[in-house]
Design a protein around this motif. Sequence first.
Motif, PDB file in Angstrom:
ATOM      1  N   GLN A  36      29.453 123.381  99.779  1.00  0.00           N
ATOM      2  CA  GLN A  36      29.743 122.297  98.847  1.00  0.00           C
ATOM      3  C   GLN A  36      30.322 121.073  99.564  1.00  0.00           C
ATOM      4  N   ASP A  71      35.250 131.929 113.774  1.00  0.00           N
ATOM      5  CA  ASP A  71      34.428 133.045 114.267  1.00  0.00           C
ATOM      6  C   ASP A  71      33.006 132.847 113.799  1.00  0.00           C
ATOM      7  N   CYS A  86      29.496 134.526 112.686  1.00  0.00           N
ATOM      8  CA  CYS A  86      28.942 135.811 112.233  1.00  0.00           C
ATOM      9  C   CYS A  86      27.425 135.747 112.250  1.00  0.00           C
ATOM     10  N   ASP A 118      35.764 132.076 103.275  1.00  0.00           N
ATOM     11  CA  ASP A 118      35.862 131.145 102.151  1.00  0.00           C
ATOM     12  C   ASP A 118      37.121 131.342 101.309  1.00  0.00           C
TER      13      ASP A 118
HETATM   14  N1  LIG Z   1      31.661 131.703 110.195  1.00  0.00           N
HETATM   15  C1  LIG Z   1      30.382 131.712 109.843  1.00  0.00           C
HETATM   16  N2  LIG Z   1      29.491 132.408 110.569  1.00  0.00           N
HETATM   17  C2  LIG Z   1      28.185 132.426 110.221  1.00  0.00           C
HETATM   18  N3  LIG Z   1      27.683 131.787 109.163  1.00  0.00           N
HETATM   19  C3  LIG Z   1      28.521 131.075 108.389  1.00  0.00           C
HETATM   20  C4  LIG Z   1      29.899 130.991 108.679  1.00  0.00           C
HETATM   21  N4  LIG Z   1      30.499 130.237 107.730  1.00  0.00           N
HETATM   22  C5  LIG Z   1      29.526 129.862 106.886  1.00  0.00           C
HETATM   23  N5  LIG Z   1      28.331 130.350 107.262  1.00  0.00           N
HETATM   24  C6  LIG Z   1      27.030 130.128 106.613  1.00  0.00           C
HETATM   25  O1  LIG Z   1      27.001 128.807 106.093  1.00  0.00           O
HETATM   26  C7  LIG Z   1      26.788 128.822 104.688  1.00  0.00           C
HETATM   27  C8  LIG Z   1      27.659 127.738 104.049  1.00  0.00           C
HETATM   28  O2  LIG Z   1      29.016 128.100 104.201  1.00  0.00           O
HETATM   29  P1  LIG Z   1      30.236 127.401 103.481  1.00  0.00           P
HETATM   30  O3  LIG Z   1      31.420 128.269 103.647  1.00  0.00           O
HETATM   31  O4  LIG Z   1      30.351 125.985 103.887  1.00  0.00           O
HETATM   32  O5  LIG Z   1      29.779 127.269 102.039  1.00  0.00           O
HETATM   33  P2  LIG Z   1      29.676 128.219 100.831  1.00  0.00           P
HETATM   34  O6  LIG Z   1      30.472 129.452 101.073  1.00  0.00           O
HETATM   35  O7  LIG Z   1      28.218 128.397 100.554  1.00  0.00           O
HETATM   36  O8  LIG Z   1      30.261 127.364  99.680  1.00  0.00           O
HETATM   37  P3  LIG Z   1      31.531 126.545  99.434  1.00  0.00           P
HETATM   38  O9  LIG Z   1      32.443 126.500 100.600  1.00  0.00           O
HETATM   39  O10 LIG Z   1      30.907 125.254  99.150  1.00  0.00           O
HETATM   40  O11 LIG Z   1      32.110 127.229  98.257  1.00  0.00           O
HETATM   41  C9  LIG Z   1      27.150 130.237 104.251  1.00  0.00           C
HETATM   42  O12 LIG Z   1      26.414 130.642 103.159  1.00  0.00           O
HETATM   43  C10 LIG Z   1      26.831 131.083 105.471  1.00  0.00           C
HETATM   44  O13 LIG Z   1      25.465 131.460 105.421  1.00  0.00           O
END
Ligand SMILES: Nc1ncnc2c1ncn2[C@@H]1O[C@H](COP(=O)(O)OP(=O)(O)OP(=O)(O)O)[C@@H](O)[C@H]1O
Length: 581
Positions: A16, A80, A82, A146
Amino acid sequence: MQRSRYRTLGQIGQGQFGKVFCGIDRENGQVFALKDLDIKQFPTRKFLRELSYLVSLKHPNIISFHGIEHHQGGRYLVMDYCEGGTLRELMESGQKITLQLILKLVQDILSALVHAHRKKIIHCDIKPENILLKITSTGYIAKLSDFGIARWSEEQLQPYHSGGYTGSPAYMAPERFYGKYSAASDLYAVGILLYELLVGSRPFSGFPKDLMAAHLSQSFNLSDTIPLSLQTIIEKALRKLPQRRFTNSQEMLEAVRLAEQELLGNSSDNIFFIPSSSSSLNNFSQIIKKVYLSRKITNLSVVQNWIYWVEKNVLMVQFYYDKTDLEFFHDYKITFEDEIIKLEFSSNTVYIFTFSEESNLYTLYHFFVEQEQLKKLLTWSANQLISSIDIKGKWIAIALNYQEINIYSLQDFKFIKSTITEGKIQQIITLDQSHCLVIHQSTSEHTLFQIFNRRGNLFKAFSITLAIELVTLSKVADYEIFAIETNKPFLGLLIKLKPLKITRIPLPFKPSFVLAQSWGYILASSLGEIIVLNAQGIIQGEINLSATITAITTLNDEKILVATESNNQSCLQQLSLKKDF
Ligand SMILES: Nc1ncnc2c1ncn2[C@@H]1O[C@H](COP(=O)(O)OP(=O)(O)OP(=O)(O)O)[C@@H](O)[C@H]1O
């Protein structure tokens, strides 16, 4: 402005509040997630709030925060990485998830919650999208991420319907719809997650209004196929009144641990729960031709209708057309001084490597099949040689003695550049017309990837916490490889390199051969078992030839040639892969 410490390896996702990138630490090749926080969309207050949770929480099952990186456009949160993606992606991948893995992941999540709850932090948004998966040589590790809507346990929330506070209704405990929450609300969400992992769907579905009604007053059913101990855990976690659920996350964790012991003991058998469409595998293939041969074939390739095969220092080439009866005659037979150790191809040219044990000399020849032209190109004195040719046949990468990478032009056979690397080179794969991937087995639990360009300059380097072998370049997607996990040879790995993403694929046998096709992969064991995987790594079909496979190659998209041996009888079989992929 200083150059960033991280080099990006592509975008992973979009949240978001900004994009998420996969980044490599330029110094040590470690991979991190870089969450780009758009200053306009992500107010500093909200940013500091999420940061305060991340900084307070240090636990192996919670995404670690490594710092903030400022760059020209704004700021990154460094976390980190993933490479296994989210638990939602795993659930939707079509891969079977074993009961062991379900219980392991749920225990990881509960361990994270034990830690967070002790620090008085309630996550408030437990769902498969927020569980990230790290893949290491010991298996999957779930990491809770998150904390965007997490709360300190003393805070007050606005009721859900006031619009001031959001969550994911499918996983929300009844009290959350009234703006109330506690550690028990997170445990309710874990209960829904466990249900979903075991059953394949959630207990309640519908629009947010229907979901609210269902969470508040509807009961749910659990099939008898779910073991009683797990039914009891779900039933307790999903009680409507928070005070009637598990007293705390530690108590629920203990219950899952006990259930695991009772159900699995020390068994290492794979128990699957979710019925998968691939569980009823058909014999996909039909043997359309079979000939018996007087000699064993150990090396077989088909390129543009020419079959190439090798017997020690002899290369034989035969034109193949659909009506070829496979009786082995040959159009060409070339005898070399030394033993042939490898063939490489680019369109109608075959490159032949020979090796003399006496002089430790590797020699490269090429042969234009239609022009019947054989030419000696280059020689190297070395103990060990690994090579990979560019698909267009313009350049070649050669690694000597596991450490020295040399690039040569194949247009004028001029040497371009040499680089000495650390570690032990295991394989080289040309990725496209301008780059090759050098794979180092750095330890039994680490693999280092180096990407070189055709001028011999190191372009990118990063490592994964797994040892891999039998690496094959995908024919479906760019920068994607298939590999086998060295320490767990019953696991295949689909590895996207840009950005780094790894999918684990349980296999029914230990493959000795991996062939890439325009629709997926063919895997074969030396014992005669063959499976076909689609581009996502889902098994589509299997066949058992009940003979030792000595060589295997693809004829075209639908047909393969397999050389087998049983009871001292060698045989060449042409198989048709009958299924639509
Ligand atoms: N540390 C991480 N390692 C690997 N992939 C990640 C990581 N963090 C986020 N992602 C990937 O990036 C996407 C977007 O992550 P992000 O946390 O920004 O948003 P969200 O969880 O979809 O929503 P929001 O933060 O908007 O509620 C995730 O769905 C995931 O696939």
